[in-house]
Write a protein that holds these residues in place. Structure first.
Motif, PDB file in Angstrom:
ATOM      1  N   LEU A  75      -1.450   0.095   5.563  1.00 32.80           N
ATOM      2  CA  LEU A  75      -1.074   0.490   4.070  1.00 32.80           C
ATOM      3  C   LEU A  75       0.272   0.575   3.917  1.00 32.80           C
ATOM      4  N   LYS A  76       0.610  -0.064   2.865  1.00 34.96           N
ATOM      5  CA  LYS A  76       1.883   0.043   2.662  1.00 34.96           C
ATOM      6  C   LYS A  76       2.122  -0.107   0.881  1.00 34.96           C
ATOM      7  N   TRP A  77       2.801   0.625   0.259  1.00 38.99           N
ATOM      8  CA  TRP A  77       3.004   0.796  -1.206  1.00 38.99           C
ATOM      9  C   TRP A  77       4.404  -0.053  -1.551  1.00 38.99           C
ATOM     10  N   SER A  78       4.316  -0.792  -2.617  1.00 38.20           N
ATOM     11  CA  SER A  78       5.468  -1.326  -2.967  1.00 38.20           C
ATOM     12  C   SER A  78       6.695  -0.545  -3.362  1.00 38.20           C
ATOM     13  N   THR A  79       8.103  -1.032  -3.339  1.00 31.59           N
ATOM     14  CA  THR A  79       9.099  -0.096  -3.800  1.00 31.59           C
ATOM     15  C   THR A  79       9.000   0.399  -5.094  1.00 31.59           C
ATOM     16  N   SER A  80       8.407  -0.454  -6.172  1.00 26.02           N
ATOM     17  CA  SER A  80       8.143  -0.021  -7.517  1.00 26.02           C
ATOM     18  C   SER A  80       7.010   1.020  -7.667  1.00 26.02           C
ATOM     19  N   GLY A  81       5.952   1.069  -6.553  1.00 26.98           N
ATOM     20  CA  GLY A  81       5.064   1.976  -6.635  1.00 26.98           C
ATOM     21  C   GLY A  81       3.890   1.542  -7.543  1.00 26.98           C
ATOM     22  N   GLN A  82       3.981   0.371  -7.702  1.00 30.07           N
ATOM     23  CA  GLN A  82       2.740  -0.327  -8.750  1.00 30.07           C
ATOM     24  C   GLN A  82       1.675  -0.919  -7.861  1.00 30.07           C
ATOM     25  N   GLN A  83       2.138  -1.761  -6.642  1.00 30.41           N
ATOM     26  CA  GLN A  83       1.065  -2.440  -5.978  1.00 30.41           C
ATOM     27  C   GLN A  83       1.155  -1.710  -4.477  1.00 30.41           C
ATOM     28  N   LEU A  84      -0.095  -2.029  -4.082  1.00 35.67           N
ATOM     29  CA  LEU A  84      -0.500  -1.480  -2.560  1.00 35.67           C
ATOM     30  C   LEU A  84      -0.970  -2.381  -1.776  1.00 35.67           C
ATOM     31  N   ALA A  85      -0.571  -2.860  -0.806  1.00 34.65           N
ATOM     32  CA  ALA A  85      -1.125  -3.773   0.358  1.00 34.65           C
ATOM     33  C   ALA A  85      -1.982  -2.837   1.460  1.00 34.65           C
ATOM     34  N   SER A  86      -3.195  -3.481   1.673  1.00 34.10           N
ATOM     35  CA  SER A  86      -3.987  -2.912   2.587  1.00 34.10           C
ATOM     36  C   SER A  86      -4.199  -4.171   3.701  1.00 34.10           C
ATOM     37  N   GLY A  87      -4.183  -3.904   4.837  1.00 31.44           N
ATOM     38  CA  GLY A  87      -4.789  -4.717   6.110  1.00 31.44           C
ATOM     39  C   GLY A  87      -5.701  -4.159   6.882  1.00 31.44           C
ATOM     40  N   GLY A  88      -6.626  -4.928   7.259  1.00 28.84           N
ATOM     41  CA  GLY A  88      -7.763  -4.492   8.195  1.00 28.84           C
ATOM     42  C   GLY A  88      -8.392  -5.397   9.060  1.00 28.84           C
ATOM     43  N   ASN A  89      -9.142  -4.877  10.047  1.00 30.38           N
ATOM     44  CA  ASN A  89      -9.665  -5.367  11.092  1.00 30.38           C
ATOM     45  C   ASN A  89     -10.608  -6.571  10.723  1.00 30.38           C
ATOM     46  N   ASP A  90     -10.704  -6.835   9.565  1.00 27.48           N
ATOM     47  CA  ASP A  90     -11.696  -7.745   8.983  1.00 27.48           C
ATOM     48  C   ASP A  90     -10.929  -9.168   8.783  1.00 27.48           C
ATOM     49  N   ASN A  91      -9.691  -9.004   8.985  1.00 26.23           N
ATOM     50  CA  ASN A  91      -8.750 -10.120   9.041  1.00 26.23           C
ATOM     51  C   ASN A  91      -8.025 -10.282   7.552  1.00 26.23           C
TER      52      ASN A  91
END
Length: 458
Positions: free
Chosen positions: A277-293
């Protein structure tokens, strides 16, 4: 008779050949005049720089005297020498194809230029990248699990690491170590840690699906967040007062820690454990990665914020490594696990994959250099190394080795110079990989995402 006739014919032919060989230029001019199919014009780029009289003399009279080999009296030689000096005939070139370049015009007079501007610009020396860690600490009972996040360095220069069910704090300013808390066996072990932006409050994810908030200054438990997940919480990410949690149940939950009913948004898109899980610098977008590739991009500014903005399906293994670029707000780097081994770069506005690099080994984590256009990746089998890449060429600037097991966890100091890594070999290592930033050089600012303050564009 036949023999005599043949002899006279051959001698006549040789005389003709000799005569012709004495005037090769004249023979060429005759052939050119008799040819009606040839274009007699030649392209001469600059006629104004040519001396036609001298050219005609050299092609006719000047060459004729040399070819005929006529005797010349001393007076004639003196006359020709004086004539040549007067007409400048001693030069070797007849045709001039371009003029000499004009003298440069000084736009700014020399007296108006400062001494500093006249000095050559100094060449930036190449930064030395140490190949070994500058400090190594023991980390016994560190859980060797690819899907967890057990290391984080806060803005107050304190590093938190979870060893089994205990959380330790290491103060980088004085090198002191303290124990924050040891969890009970029924709720432990610790599965994730993440500092709040203030560097004082620490979020802790646990194996029993619970999330706790701790005050590191007073070693006091502030709050327990329950009811969101059904299994362990392996990923955490702060966005001001919003704490985002990712669990083995595939859910991503936004928790507002200021209010009693802390669950404000739930993102459903992963069908296996969320490990990044990582939020962008602006706080508007979130990236999520999972075990489902899968990698999902979530945008809080859109009307339906619980629906993913982009679903990125190019990886062929679990995606834990996520890193937003500090100098380009819509650039995201992602790294795949052992079956993928690739670092990919994404434009999160369009969802396009900009580049993909096969690293040759499992990508466990990614960090951007805050002061230079560089990316650091940590890896597993076979070398368990750190690799420093130059962006965007992705040329390897160096490989740092020392860990004997996969480098699962990686975090960065507040000043952006030192990187701490923890591996399955139960060691915590510190690397001066990003160097010392220039005092006068400010860190590059991330470009603000367009219309980030608007929820809808009409």
């Amino acid at each position: 008779m036949d023999a005599g006739f043949t002899s006279s014919s051959s001698s006549s032919s040789s005389m003709i050949l000799k005569a012709n060989s004495r005037f090769p230029h004249q023979e060429q001019r005759i052939q050119r005049r008799n040819s009606n199919n040839e274009n007699l014009d030649r392209f001469i780029p600059n006629r104004s720089a040519m001396d036609m009289d001298f050219a005609h003399y050299m092609l006719t009279e000047g060459k004729k005297g040399k070819e005929e080999g006529l005797p010349c009296s001393p007076s004639s030689q003196a006359y020709r020498k004086q004539l040549a000096e007067t007409l400048n005939i001693n030069r070797t070139r007849i045709l001039a194809f371009k003029n000499k370049p004009p003298a440069p015009v000084e736009l700014i007079p020399q007296q108006h230029l400062s001494s500093a501007s006249l000095q050559p610009k100094p060449i930036k020396p190449r930064r030395h990248i140490p190949q070994s860690s500058e400090r190594t600490l023991d980390a016994p009972d560190l859980v060797d699990d690819f899907y967890l996040n057990l290391l984080d360095w806060g803005s107050s220069n304190v590093l938190a690491i979870a060893l089994g069910s205990t959380i330790y704090l290491w103060d980088a300013s004085n090198g002191s170590t303290s124990e924050l808390v040891t969890m009970d066996d029924e709720i432990g072990p610790v599965t994730s840690v993440n500092w709040a932006p203030d560097g004082r409050h620490l979020a802790v994810g646990l194996n029993n699906s619970e999330v706790q908030l701790w005050d590191s200054a007073s070693n006091r438990l502030l709050r327990k967040l329950k009811g969101g997940h059904r299994s362990r919480v392996g990923a955490l990410a702060w966005n001001n007062h919003i704490l985002t949690t990712g669990g083995m149940d595939g859910q991503v939950i936004n928790n507002d820690v200021r209010i009693r009913s802390h669950i404000v948004e739930t993102y459903r898109g992963h069908h296996q454990e969320v490990c990044g899980l990582k939020w962008s610098t602006s706080g508007q977008q979130l990236a999520s990665g999972g075990n489902d590739n899968l990698v999902h991009i979530w945008d809080r500014s859109v009307a339906s914020s619980t629906q993913w903005l982009h679903r990125l399906e190019d990886h062929t293994s679990a995606v834990k490594a996520l890193a937003w670029c500090p100098f380009q707000g819509n650039l995201l780097a992602t790294g795949g696990g052992g079956a993928d081994r690739c670092i990919k770069f994404w434009n999160t506005h369009t969802g396009a994959c900009l580049n993909s690099v096969d690293t040759g080994s499992q990508v466990c984590s990614l960090l951007w250099n805050k002061n230079e256009r560089e990316l650091l990746s940590s890896h597993g089998f076979t070398q368990n190394q750190l690799t420093l890449w130059k962006y965007p060429s992705m040329v390897k600037m160096g490989e740092l080795t020392g860990h004997t097991s996969r480098v699962l966890y990686m975090t960065q100091s507040p000043d952006g110079c030192t990187v701490a890594t923890a591996a399955g070999d139960e060691t915590l290592r510190f690397w001066n990989v990003f160097g010392v930033p220039e005092v006068a050089k400010a860190a590059p600012k991330a470009s603000r995402e367009p219309f980030s303050n608007l929820s809808r564009i009409r």
